[in-house]
Design a protein around this motif. Structure first.
Motif, PDB file in Angstrom:
ATOM      1  N   GLU A  23       1.020  -1.330  -0.436  1.00  0.00           N
ATOM      2  CA  GLU A  23      -0.332   0.028   0.311  1.00  0.00           C
ATOM      3  C   GLU A  23       1.036   0.618   0.227  1.00  0.00           C
ATOM      4  O   GLU A  23       2.159   1.084   0.677  1.00  0.00           O
ATOM      5  CB  GLU A  23      -0.979  -0.159   1.646  1.00  0.00           C
ATOM      6  N   TYR A 410      -4.545  -5.577  13.579  1.00  0.00           N
ATOM      7  CA  TYR A 410      -2.588  -4.896  15.042  1.00  0.00           C
ATOM      8  C   TYR A 410      -3.592  -5.196  16.404  1.00  0.00           C
ATOM      9  O   TYR A 410      -3.394  -4.529  16.321  1.00  0.00           O
ATOM     10  CB  TYR A 410      -2.501  -3.845  13.980  1.00  0.00           C
ATOM     11  N   GLU A 437      -4.188  -8.393   6.347  1.00  0.00           N
ATOM     12  CA  GLU A 437      -3.229  -7.406   7.177  1.00  0.00           C
ATOM     13  C   GLU A 437      -3.444  -7.829   8.683  1.00  0.00           C
ATOM     14  O   GLU A 437      -4.072  -8.409   9.048  1.00  0.00           O
ATOM     15  CB  GLU A 437      -3.669  -5.890   7.364  1.00  0.00           C
TER      16      GLU A 437
HETATM   17  O1  AHR Z   1      -1.688  -1.242   6.637  1.00  0.00           O
HETATM   18  C1  AHR Z   1      -1.928   0.083   6.920  1.00  0.00           C
HETATM   19  C2  AHR Z   1      -3.822   0.245   7.250  1.00  0.00           C
HETATM   20  O2  AHR Z   1      -4.378  -0.682   8.698  1.00  0.00           O
HETATM   21  C3  AHR Z   1      -4.619  -0.037   6.193  1.00  0.00           C
HETATM   22  O3  AHR Z   1      -4.953   1.176   4.717  1.00  0.00           O
HETATM   23  C4  AHR Z   1      -5.635  -0.342   6.625  1.00  0.00           C
HETATM   24  O4  AHR Z   1      -6.525  -1.015   5.676  1.00  0.00           O
HETATM   25  C5  AHR Z   1      -5.197  -0.982   8.043  1.00  0.00           C
HETATM   26  O5  AHR Z   1      -6.407  -0.099   8.388  1.00  0.00           O
END
Ligand code: AHR
Length: 618
Positions: A23, A410, A437
């Protein structure tokens, strides 16, 4: 411990399990992977992209001071432009020779002794021919290479020069001198190293490309992430969405846009180049397209106007796979790739939670599957919150028979250790997981180990998890939007993190099948690291006053939500929101800066571990 394996009892194919996700955040494309060295090459930077941008951003005078327009002599104009997508250019009308230079990205351009660089410019002159002297300099202004070209054309024409550097510098500049008595227009002032990855023209940096290739990823997800679903499809709108059709064809005719990560995106590294890169590193391409719903601006394409979004998806498949005599296959061939790119996977939407998306998804799904039944379609689940937000994506995927569902999270290393068995209970007969992700909060050994442990859980569940990629992939150390990241670089160096080493280990040694096994006499599991400590969350202001409202606070482990009081933070003061926290949380809120545009539905996920907050936001 005793582990008995049964090679004759295959359980699940690992398929394309491990890949990468590109990205353009952290200047991953412009100023990163994309090998263009000139920043603001076409004078299209503007304050819509970033508040401190202007048309001469990154341009300097001969002494290194910012280049400023000089009445009549040096101006950025837009009448009779190079084309309607590239409106601005530099107009120089001068009696005396005039020197100016481009700073490049970060600390400057990295030139290597004996390396060859390709300069190009679109130019036109009025009256007499104009001599353009082009030089590479070091930070002290010493000339490392120079050459001349003469602008003889009255209409836009591209001129080229090849320059070989006599020295090495990490902070070089591209310097141009226009001869005296000149009336000349310049646009698309460009400099690439000759040695790009796989020697592609308009290609990617060789060192970063090699770093990606060394992973041997099975697939490459691109181009986002958050940046895919911004705004409308209107190419005249600077704030419009990332529309793949704007990113192909001649580079000088691609409309620059505001990247939602707060900088200008030239789109020089477009869909063609990304398909090409995927092929060069041996990865299957996995594009992500917007689903007609923009959560950033809370805008949904009216149902009656959704078809162009769907056509974008259908046309993209034809661009990638169609015969050279099809409309979009012909465009691919014209760009230099008559063979198909063998597109197998296509994702619609990114981190979707809005009902607007799920109302629109079926129309994409039905039309794509009707025309291309073999394309594996990926539905979208929201970012991680204990349960509810993921449910909508999974319900939609089961209802419409999506092939995969994109989950993102995350979290802390501790979370990854504690959730090793997350997929044990998933249904092996429904859509598969695309873990599009994930990352633990950090680039330390402990993070990398926690991720490695988690990946074992992915492999064990290969019957349910189809694809997985760490995020984000790339970060320029001079422009950090988000951390941690897999690969870090500046203009001169590139370094894989320890998390990169884990990904590389798993990708280069990915097995083909899960086989049955039994474990006996296992030692007792080690206790998890100590529970998170306490911390505080404050709302910190900027220079302007910030009014915030609709704040809710969710404990992600217990899934309990609490509403907090609205308020205002003045100047750079801080307002405590939560005095005491421990664990993993989500704050959602709306805010508006004095005189600014309101930002609604901001979201902040964070964990508190050992007094360090780590957070992501969208
Ligand atoms: O990876 C960074 C960001 O995290 C991405 O753009 C999004 O999909 C997520 O919130």
């Amino acid at each position: 411990p005793t582990i008995t394996v049964h090679p004759d009892q295959p359980l699940a194919d690992l398929g394309d399990l491990y890949g990468i996700f590109f990205e353009d955040l952290n200047h991953a494309a412009d100023g990163g992977l994309y090998a263009e060295m000139v920043q603001n090459r076409s004078f299209e930077f503007c304050s819509v992209d970033a508040p401190d941008y202007h048309a001469l951003t990154a341009w300097e005078d001969a002494q290194g001071a910012p280049l400023t327009p000089a009445p009549l002599a040096l101006r950025v104009l837009s009448d009779a432009p190079l084309n309607s997508n590239n409106l601005h250019y530099l107009q120089i009308d001068t009696h005396d020779p005039r020197t100016f230079r481009n700073h490049g990205y970060g600390q400057g351009m990295a030139f290597r002794r004996d390396a060859v660089y390709r300069f190009s410019v679109f130019a036109r002159k009025l009256y007499a021919p104009v001599t353009l002297t082009v030089a590479l300099t070091d930070d002290a202004g010493q000339i490392l290479a120079s050459g001349e070209t003469v602008v003889t054309s009255d209409d836009w024409h591209q001129y080229f020069l090849t320059l070989t550097s006599r020295g090495t510098t990490a902070a070089g500049r591209l310097q141009l001198t226009v001869s005296g008595n000149a009336h000349v227009s310049l646009d698309m002032i460009s400099l690439f190293p000759k040695d790009t990855f796989h020697h592609r023209i308009n290609g990617v940096r060789e060192d970063i490309g090699e770093q990606l290739a060394a992973l041997h990823p099975r697939f490459m997800r691109f181009p986002g992430g958050c940046l895919v679903h911004d705004g409308s499809l209107d190419p005249r709108d600077r704030d419009a969405g990332y529309r793949w059709k704007n990113t192909i064809g001649p580079v000088e005719a691609r409309p620059a846009r505001r990247n939602s990560w707060g900088y200008n995106q030239t789109l020089g590294l477009g869909y063609y180049e990304l398909f090409q890169l995927a092929e060069d590193i041996g990865a299957k391409p996995l594009p992500v397209l917007p689903g007609g719903w923009d959560p950033h601006h809370q805008w949904a394409a009216p149902m009656a106007e959704l078809q162009p979004f769907i056509d974008d998806a259908l046309d993209l498949i034809e661009f990638a796979n169609g015969p050279v005599d099809s409309e979009w296959g012909a465009k691919r061939a014209a760009m230099g790739h008559p063979q198909p790119f063998h597109l197998e996977y296509l994702a619609i939407g990114n981190e979707e939670v809005g009902q607007e998306f799920f109302d629109r998804y079926p129309r994409f799904h039905n039309q794509i599957k009707a025309r291309y039944p073999d394309i594996k379609l990926i539905n979208s689940a929201g970012p991680f919150a204990a349960g509810s937000e993921f449910d909508r994506g999974w319900t939609s995927a089961r209802q419409h028979h999506s092939d995969l569902v994109d989950e993102h999270y995350y979290m802390s290393p501790r979370w990854f250790l504690a959730n090793q068995h997350r997929y044990d209970t998933y249904d092996a007969h429904g859509p598969k997981v695309f873990l599009g992700e994930y990352a633990s909060h950090g680039n330390t050994w402990a993070n990398a180990l926690a991720e490695a442990s988690y990946m074992i859980g992915l492999e064990r569940n290969a019957a349910k998890v189809g694809l997985a990629c760490y995020a984000p992939l790339l970060c320029n150390t001079d422009y950090v939007n988000w951390r941690p990241d897999l690969i870090w670089y500046d203009q001169q160096h590139v370094t894989g993190s320890v998390n990169y080493d884990v990904q590389k280990l798993f990708m280069t040694h990915q097995g083909s099948q899960n086989i049955a096994h039994e474990e006996a006499n296992l030692p007792a599991p080690l206790p998890l690291p100590a529970a998170p400590t306490t911390g505080a969350v404050r709302f910190q202001g900027a220079d302007a006053d910030i009014t915030y409202s609709n704040i809710s606070y969710t404990d992600l482990l217990s899934d309990t939500t609490t509403q907090l009081a609205d308020g205002t933070v003045t100047g750079q003061d801080q307002v405590p929101l939560l005095a005491k926290t421990s664990g993993y949380f989500r704050l959602t809120f709306d805010f508006v800066k004095t005189g600014g545009r309101p930002d609604k539905g901001m979201r902040l996920d964070f964990g508190v571990v050992d007094d360090q907050h780590r957070f992501g936001w969208s």
